[in-house]
Design a protein around this motif. Structure first.
Motif, mmCIF file in Angstrom:
data_model
loop_
_atom_site.group_PDB
_atom_site.id
_atom_site.type_symbol
_atom_site.label_atom_id
_atom_site.label_comp_id
_atom_site.label_asym_id
_atom_site.label_seq_id
_atom_site.Cartn_x
_atom_site.Cartn_y
_atom_site.Cartn_z
ATOM 1 N N MET A 159 6.584 -3.967 -27.544
ATOM 2 C CA MET A 159 7.222 -3.716 -26.259
ATOM 3 C C MET A 159 7.325 -5.039 -25.507
ATOM 4 O O MET A 159 6.358 -5.562 -25.005
ATOM 5 C CB MET A 159 6.372 -2.721 -25.464
ATOM 6 N N SER A 160 8.505 -5.607 -25.475
ATOM 7 C CA SER A 160 8.657 -6.905 -24.824
ATOM 8 C C SER A 160 8.716 -6.747 -23.329
ATOM 9 O O SER A 160 9.020 -5.670 -22.802
ATOM 10 C CB SER A 160 9.937 -7.586 -25.318
ATOM 11 N N ASP A 161 8.455 -7.840 -22.616
ATOM 12 C CA ASP A 161 8.441 -7.759 -21.152
ATOM 13 C C ASP A 161 9.842 -7.670 -20.577
ATOM 14 O O ASP A 161 10.011 -7.353 -19.407
ATOM 15 C CB ASP A 161 7.738 -8.989 -20.562
ATOM 16 N N ALA A 162 10.829 -7.955 -21.400
ATOM 17 C CA ALA A 162 12.191 -7.946 -20.885
ATOM 18 C C ALA A 162 12.593 -6.563 -20.394
ATOM 19 O O ALA A 162 13.444 -6.406 -19.535
ATOM 20 C CB ALA A 162 13.154 -8.421 -21.968
ATOM 21 N N LYS A 163 11.914 -5.575 -20.929
ATOM 22 C CA LYS A 163 12.299 -4.227 -20.540
ATOM 23 C C LYS A 163 11.747 -3.838 -19.178
ATOM 24 O O LYS A 163 12.198 -2.917 -18.553
ATOM 25 C CB LYS A 163 11.760 -3.252 -21.596
ATOM 26 N N ARG A 164 10.765 -4.535 -18.753
ATOM 27 C CA ARG A 164 10.119 -4.125 -17.528
ATOM 28 C C ARG A 164 10.818 -4.761 -16.327
ATOM 29 O O ARG A 164 10.213 -5.505 -15.575
ATOM 30 C CB ARG A 164 8.649 -4.529 -17.557
ATOM 31 N N ASN A 165 12.090 -4.519 -16.196
ATOM 32 C CA ASN A 165 12.818 -5.162 -15.099
ATOM 33 C C ASN A 165 12.991 -4.217 -13.913
ATOM 34 O O ASN A 165 13.655 -4.521 -12.944
ATOM 35 C CB ASN A 165 14.189 -5.652 -15.572
ATOM 36 N N GLY A 166 12.417 -3.041 -14.029
ATOM 37 C CA GLY A 166 12.550 -2.104 -12.914
ATOM 38 C C GLY A 166 11.257 -1.984 -12.147
ATOM 39 O O GLY A 166 10.176 -2.299 -12.643
ATOM 40 N N THR A 167 11.343 -1.578 -10.955
ATOM 41 C CA THR A 167 10.138 -1.317 -10.163
ATOM 42 C C THR A 167 10.137 0.150 -9.757
ATOM 43 O O THR A 167 11.194 0.753 -9.555
ATOM 44 C CB THR A 167 10.093 -2.179 -8.889
ATOM 45 N N PRO A 168 8.965 0.693 -9.626
ATOM 46 C CA PRO A 168 8.884 2.110 -9.275
ATOM 47 C C PRO A 168 9.535 2.380 -7.925
ATOM 48 O O PRO A 168 9.358 1.605 -6.992
ATOM 49 C CB PRO A 168 7.381 2.382 -9.212
ATOM 50 N N SER A 169 10.259 3.432 -7.841
ATOM 51 C CA SER A 169 10.876 3.804 -6.578
ATOM 52 C C SER A 169 10.342 5.162 -6.157
ATOM 53 O O SER A 169 9.534 5.765 -6.845
ATOM 54 C CB SER A 169 12.395 3.857 -6.737
ATOM 55 N N ASP A 170 10.836 5.601 -5.020
ATOM 56 C CA ASP A 170 10.375 6.896 -4.531
ATOM 57 C C ASP A 170 10.840 8.027 -5.434
ATOM 58 O O ASP A 170 10.278 9.112 -5.403
ATOM 59 C CB ASP A 170 10.899 7.141 -3.110
ATOM 60 N N ALA A 171 11.882 7.746 -6.192
ATOM 61 C CA ALA A 171 12.393 8.806 -7.056
ATOM 62 C C ALA A 171 11.510 9.013 -8.272
ATOM 63 O O ALA A 171 11.636 10.022 -8.965
ATOM 64 C CB ALA A 171 13.816 8.461 -7.499
ATOM 65 N N CYS A 172 10.614 8.058 -8.514
ATOM 66 C CA CYS A 172 9.786 8.174 -9.700
ATOM 67 C C CYS A 172 8.747 9.274 -9.524
ATOM 68 O O CYS A 172 8.121 9.391 -8.476
ATOM 69 C CB CYS A 172 9.071 6.844 -9.979
ATOM 70 N N PRO A 173 8.531 10.054 -10.549
ATOM 71 C CA PRO A 173 7.541 11.125 -10.452
ATOM 72 C C PRO A 173 6.127 10.569 -10.497
ATOM 73 O O PRO A 173 5.914 9.406 -10.809
ATOM 74 C CB PRO A 173 7.830 11.968 -11.700
ATOM 75 N N GLU A 174 5.187 11.425 -10.176
ATOM 76 C CA GLU A 174 3.775 11.060 -10.265
ATOM 77 C C GLU A 174 3.418 10.725 -11.716
ATOM 78 O O GLU A 174 3.989 11.291 -12.646
ATOM 79 C CB GLU A 174 2.894 12.213 -9.791
ATOM 80 N N LYS A 175 2.448 9.861 -11.869
ATOM 81 C CA LYS A 175 2.009 9.498 -13.215
ATOM 82 C C LYS A 175 1.503 10.720 -13.969
ATOM 83 O O LYS A 175 1.566 10.776 -15.199
ATOM 84 C CB LYS A 175 0.887 8.446 -13.148
ATOM 85 N N GLU A 176 0.991 11.685 -13.219
ATOM 86 C CA GLU A 176 0.469 12.881 -13.862
ATOM 87 C C GLU A 176 1.518 13.586 -14.700
ATOM 88 O O GLU A 176 1.216 14.148 -15.755
ATOM 89 C CB GLU A 176 -0.061 13.864 -12.809
ATOM 90 N N LEU A 177 2.763 13.522 -14.223
ATOM 91 C CA LEU A 177 3.821 14.194 -14.968
ATOM 92 C C LEU A 177 4.025 13.519 -16.325
ATOM 93 O O LEU A 177 4.248 14.184 -17.336
ATOM 94 C CB LEU A 177 5.125 14.189 -14.172
ATOM 95 N N LEU A 178 3.934 12.208 -16.308
ATOM 96 C CA LEU A 178 4.059 11.495 -17.581
ATOM 97 C C LEU A 178 3.012 11.993 -18.574
ATOM 98 O O LEU A 178 3.304 12.240 -19.740
ATOM 99 C CB LEU A 178 3.888 9.984 -17.367
ATOM 100 N N VAL A 179 1.791 12.105 -18.063
ATOM 101 C CA VAL A 179 0.693 12.533 -18.928
ATOM 102 C C VAL A 179 0.914 13.964 -19.408
ATOM 103 O O VAL A 179 0.680 14.296 -20.573
ATOM 104 C CB VAL A 179 -0.656 12.414 -18.184
#
Lengths: 290, 211
Positions: A1-21
């Motif tokens: 997983m290269s760092d190039a992909k991490r070009n976004g920052t979390p916004s208010d639209a992002c769900p809680e981390k719990e949902l990911l889990v």
């Protein structure tokens, strides 16, 4: 997983981390999963997050635990005779089956040097006997027995004359015993419920027995029936009880249909079965394990 | 056995009932069933083989003694896990100076015997073993609660709710612990030069070696 992909920052639209889990471990609803999938397509930050979690999980599967040699075993101390509670355990389990299939609520099971003795008290008031106008017990008995004599229980059985499978014979025996008892019932006008005569209540599997007096000659007669059966079948019965307790589940499932039909005829509620079992467990809990 | 018998498997709760009645065979059946999972749990939580074995012994000893106290509202396995986790927690508190030990080198042979994938090539096996050791070391960076939550979820396959019950915490806390635990784990693995690739662990190890 290269760092190039991490070009976004979390916004208010992002769900809680719990949902990911929740989605990660497959415990999310279809709606949740769909919603997250939609979001991941649009959000690089969460997408990277999710990939990271999945990557971590993939690595975890490589971590195995060492083999374990068998380390723990409970060994029964050798006794001359098995503990009373073990027998009660078996016997109580067996008596549940016996009691239910025989349609008689109260069974007293004792273990002695001479084998297992079964005694039955009287069953409850709501047992609806087959209507019989015949008032002579012996006559009623002889109608079900092979001969006119008072030979107890069941022509076809595991006795010397029987060539059946043990399971069938046992069931047949109990069924015949039930028939005889019901026939005896029919000989009486009124059925009076009683408490079990057993002096050891722990061993008896009781139904909803009320405490009332019972005609003693009746009790004697019933006990005589059982005793006679006992005398002939004693060893077999002891063996059967042991086998029954081991194959209890199998018997229960197979018999359940029969039993429920039989119970329906006798007007006994099927939940009584569970009550008996719960009673056994409660009683067994009073004794600390060895 | 009669010819028409289907193999009926006693449930845990039925075995418990028979054990209460004094049937030690039934209890030994339970032990046979749950020995390995309990050991795997203790081993991963504590990180030591010998002590994990002690936990297993003590767990079943306590379970046997207090069978009468098992009410049957929860699953028997949950009850067992709770006893084991309490013992692990006690051990960790006692040994706080060295809370977690990575997998010792000489355990390799036993590890391989434990969970070998079918038709796994020797180099794949070696790669997995290396990765396994890296994971064990990385786990040390997690808090006890995070590590326990991850272990219960990944290796014991418990539901979030079951973990919450065992850890006496809310559902959301379990998920948070899992999220943080996995995140830390991945960071540690990267620090150790271990990168996971979608196509397989062999590629991951290869890439790691090249760095």
């Amino acid at each position: 997983m290269s760092d190039a992909k991490r070009n976004g920052t979390p916004s208010d639209a992002c769900p809680e981390k719990e949902l990911l889990v929740t989605v990660l471990y497959g415990e999310a609803s279809d709606a949740e999963r769909a919603a997250l999938a939609t979001h991941l397509r649009a959000c690089a930050s969460c997408s990277a997050d999710m990939s990271a979690l999945e990557g971590a999980r993939a690595s975890l599967s490589a971590w195995s635990a060492p083999e374990l040699a068998r380390g723990f075993e409970v060994v029964e101390r050798p006794l001359v005779r098995r503990s009373w509670w073990t027998v009660v355990g078996y016997a109580a389990a067996a008596s549940v089956v016996l009691g239910v299939s025989a349609g008689v609520a109260n069974l007293d099971v004792r273990y002695g040097e001479d084998g297992v003795r079964l005694r039955t008290g009287w069953s409850r008031a709501d047992v609806a006997p087959a209507a019989r106008t015949n008032t002579a017990p012996s006559a009623a008995v002889s109608s079900t027995a092979a001969a006119g004599t008072d030979t107890p229980v069941v022509a076809a059985t595991t006795g010397p004359q029987g060539v059946r499978q043990p399971d069938d014979a046992w069931r047949t025996e109990m069924a015949a015993l039930e028939t005889r008892l019901r026939a005896e019932l029919g000989a009486r006008e009124r059925v009076v419920p009683t408490a079990s005569p057993a002096p050891v209540p722990a061993a008896a599997v009781e139904g909803r027995a009320a405490t009332a007096a019972v005609p003693t000659d009746w009790v004697r007669q019933v006990q005589r029936l059982i005793d006679e059966s006992e005398v002939r079948q004693q060893q077999n019965l002891a063996l059967r009880i042991t086998e029954v307790s081991r194959d209890f589940e199998l018997q229960r499932r197979a018999d359940l249909v029969q039993v429920q039909q039989g119970l329906g005829q006798l007007g006994i509620d099927a939940t009584q079965h569970k009550q008996m079992w719960d009673y056994f467990r409660r009683v067994a809990n009073q004794e600390p394990p060895r | 056995m009669p010819h028409d018998v289907v193999n009926i498997r006693w449930t845990d709760e039925e075995l418990v009932a028979k054990s209460i009645g004094g049937d030690t065979d039934s209890f030994n059946q339970l032990v046979l069933r749950w020995e390995r999972p309990i050991y795997a749990l203790a081993y991963r939580v504590i990180g030591r083989e010998e002590e994990a074995r002690d936990v297993v012994q003590e767990t079943f000893l306590r379970a046997f003694r207090s069978l009468g106290g098992f009410k049957g509202q929860a699953k028997f396995s949950s009850w067992l896990y709770r006893i084991a986790l309490n013992l692990c927690r006690d051990w960790i508190r006692r040994e706080r100076r060295a809370p977690f030990a990575a997998t010792p080198e000489d355990v390799d042979v036993i590890e391989l015997a434990g969970e070998t994938e079918p038709r796994e090539r020797p180099d794949e096996l070696a790669a997995r073993r290396d990765l396994g050791r890296a994971v064990a070391r990385a786990m040390a960076a997690l808090t006890d609660e995070q590590r326990t939550a991850v272990i219960l979820k990944e290796y014991q396959g418990l539901t979030f709710q079951e973990i919450a019950d065992l850890q006496d915490c809310p559902l959301s806390t379990v998920k948070t612990r899992l999220y943080q635990g996995l995140t830390v784990l991945r960071k540690e693995l990267h620090r150790a030069g271990v990168y996971e690739m979608p196509q397989g662990l062999g590629a991951a190890d290869q890439e790691a070696k090249e760095r």
